[in-house]
Scaffold this motif. Structure first.
Motif: not given
Length: 202
Positions: A90-92, A140-144, A150-153, A157-167
């Motif tokens: 989220t830098r720029y 600062p741009a990571d603040a939800v 908010n969009l990054a999260q 959130g979905h990307w990490e969930q897919l990764r953790e479940t092995g998908l």
């Protein structure tokens, strides 16, 4: 739980596009009302401004979908399947990295300094671990509470969930990641630039 698609178009950008087009339309009408012959020469720069405003401020869109992310920028549209995503920053602006390319999201620029002043710890509640830098820091741009964060999260959130479940374990399909040029927009703007040059110089 069913996946809920997220579509983001910046309200300020779209309002700016509409107001610019309206002002340009009024300007063109005024030109033809006052001097139709001169309007045939000098209306082209105004039409060019309206077209550029539409491309810059109305078109950019982000879609977070079940099978990937669609990023519609000014001149290109990208589709990034979830397995292709390697990093989210989220830098720029909200930016997505794959093994093949870096894709900035024009619809979600990083917030200005005035927007990030006064951020508190609670503004970062729920930010995923993949957002943190080498030393655990957050931007600062990571603040939800900011649109970019908010969009990054949502994406993290979905990307990490897919990764953790092995998908994501099956890996990426190089053919699934696409980038499409907006040839119609490029052609129209090019023609308007040429018409503007001819109208002003001839």
């Amino acid at each position: 739980m069913a996946f809920q698609e997220v579509v983001y178009r910046p309200v300020f950008g779209r309002a700016l596009a509409v107001s610019t087009v309206v002002v340009c339309a009024v300007g063109i009408v005024a030109l033809f009302w006052g001097d139709p012959a001169a309007a045939l020469r000098y209306a082209w720069p105004i039409v060019l401004v309206a077209a550029v405003a539409w491309a810059l401020f109305w078109r950019p869109t982000l879609r977070v979908q079940q099978h990937g992310i669609t990023v519609e920028n000014v001149l290109r549209t990208y589709f990034l399947p979830w397995p292709a995503i390697r990093r989210i920053e989220t830098r720029y602006s909200l930016t997505l990295y794959t093994s093949r390319r870096k894709v900035p999201v024009w619809a979600a620029p990083a917030p200005g300094r005035h927007r990030t002043l006064g951020l508190a710890r609670k503004d970062f509640d729920g930010v995923g671990e993949s957002a943190r830098g080498e030393f655990g820091e957050l931007r600062p741009a990571d603040a939800v509470t900011t649109p970019t964060g908010n969009l990054a999260q949502v994406i993290r959130g979905h990307w990490e969930q897919l990764r953790e479940t092995g998908l994501l374990a099956a890996g990426e399909d190089p053919e699934a990641e696409t980038a499409t040029w907006h040839w119609a927009t490029i052609t129209v703007i090019g023609l308007l630039v040429a018409a503007t040059a001819i109208g002003l110089l001839v």
